[in-house]
Design a protein around this motif. Sequence first.
Motif, PDB file in Angstrom:
ATOM      1  N   ALA A  19      -4.875   5.667   0.435  1.00 38.76           N
ATOM      2  CA  ALA A  19      -3.868   4.751  -0.081  1.00 38.76           C
ATOM      3  C   ALA A  19      -4.345   4.005  -1.313  1.00 38.76           C
ATOM      4  O   ALA A  19      -5.544   3.918  -1.596  1.00 38.76           O
ATOM      5  CB  ALA A  19      -3.478   3.754   1.008  1.00 38.76           C
TER       6      ALA A  19
ATOM      7  N   THR B 123      -3.895   0.211  -3.163  1.00 40.54           N
ATOM      8  CA  THR B 123      -3.512  -1.170  -2.914  1.00 40.54           C
ATOM      9  C   THR B 123      -3.716  -1.986  -4.185  1.00 40.54           C
ATOM     10  O   THR B 123      -4.464  -1.595  -5.078  1.00 40.54           O
ATOM     11  CB  THR B 123      -4.332  -1.794  -1.772  1.00 40.54           C
ATOM     12  OG1 THR B 123      -5.737  -1.664  -2.077  1.00 40.54           O
ATOM     13  CG2 THR B 123      -4.052  -1.083  -0.446  1.00 40.54           C
TER      14      THR B 123
ATOM     15  N   SER C 106       0.816  -1.206   0.000  1.00 46.72           N
ATOM     16  CA  SER C 106       0.000   0.000   0.000  1.00 46.72           C
ATOM     17  C   SER C 106       0.857   1.266   0.000  1.00 46.72           C
ATOM     18  O   SER C 106       1.845   1.366   0.733  1.00 46.72           O
ATOM     19  CB  SER C 106      -0.917  -0.004   1.227  1.00 46.72           C
ATOM     20  OG  SER C 106      -1.670   1.185   1.293  1.00 46.72           O
TER      21      SER C 106
END
Length: 385
Positions: free
Chosen positions: A364, A366, A311
């Motif tokens: 974030a 991912t 991440s």
Amino acid sequence: MLVRLGAQVQEVLRRPGRRRRAVKTTRLRMTLREVTPAVQRVIDVPAAITLDELHEVLQVALGWTDSHLHQYRTDSAVYSVPLNDWDGEGETDERGVRLSALPSQFTYLYDYGDGWTHEVEVLGPGGDAAGCVDGQGACPPEDCGGPGGYAELLTTLTDPRHPEHQAMREWVGDRLCPFDQQATDRRVRDAVGRVPESVRLLLGLLADGVKLTPGGRLPRVVVRTVQQQRPDWYPLGRPASIEEDLLPLAALHDILRHVGLLRLAGGVLRPTKAAGDEVETVRRLRSWFPPRGFSTFVAERAVALVVARGSLTTRDLAAEVFSMLGHGWHRGNDPITVVDVEQELYRLAPQLAGADMLATSWRAWTAGPSARSLLPGATLLADLV
């Protein structure tokens, strides 16, 4: 209608390959010429693969980094990708040429300077899926001087008394790795690609045709059925009302229509014939990202970085991608900046999420379940960054 679609989506998830033809494969044996110890790979690739697609597979099968030009040679023809600054007289554009058009033996040349020549032999039909069946030998490091330079390098590395022994050890680093069949098998499968589950989901829901809204968007019942399977696509946590509430869905809808996997006729949207072919579906999805385009470079590097490092915040991801772009990128007359990369990431976010490549939030990025299997450049870079 909602009940029917709910049952339909469960069937789609239980049988993701329904209405799709099995992928036929061809087995190839690739041997690096004039190299000792021997370097060889036996791989299965889709029988319908084109030469430009095969190039991506051969790169990861051997362990190259796709940093140089390449070409295919037969007794009667030379195939390559034409470039503006490369004459290429007498060469045929490899793009769109099927592997089946070549004879059972041909050569694949990589890096015109070092001159790595691979003997490729078509062994016949392959297994049920693409992958690496067998192999031996470590891939030589890039830019070591071809077979002759590689032989000198190995001599230097095995002789601690050689004056360049330590310097060459540091230069090689961890690039001279033993052949790993399982890792190579995964890389080959990733380079061949597979249809993302999000794409299977939407194509399955529209298999019998769905009438669009007057505004040309997916009906609410389809939107909410997709939301049940992808709840993170609508972070507000309440039932979605329109397609644009699920931005990845809206992006995916547009992508599938643009690349010809969905077609609208008489107000009804349904999959095209191409959507029933696994290889053709992947090929068309990849065509959404133009080769050597800025958006493609950003997407490939973003996916590779998140796969390799986990991440990352948008700011950190943009900075890392920017550092990998190199010089020469401009927006208008101004050089590209980190801010430009960050803005491009935000623009690409719905597309990458819709194709299951990346998942994003306010904080974030991912990796998605298809992070390794849709952008060949990202597949290659993920093992290098």
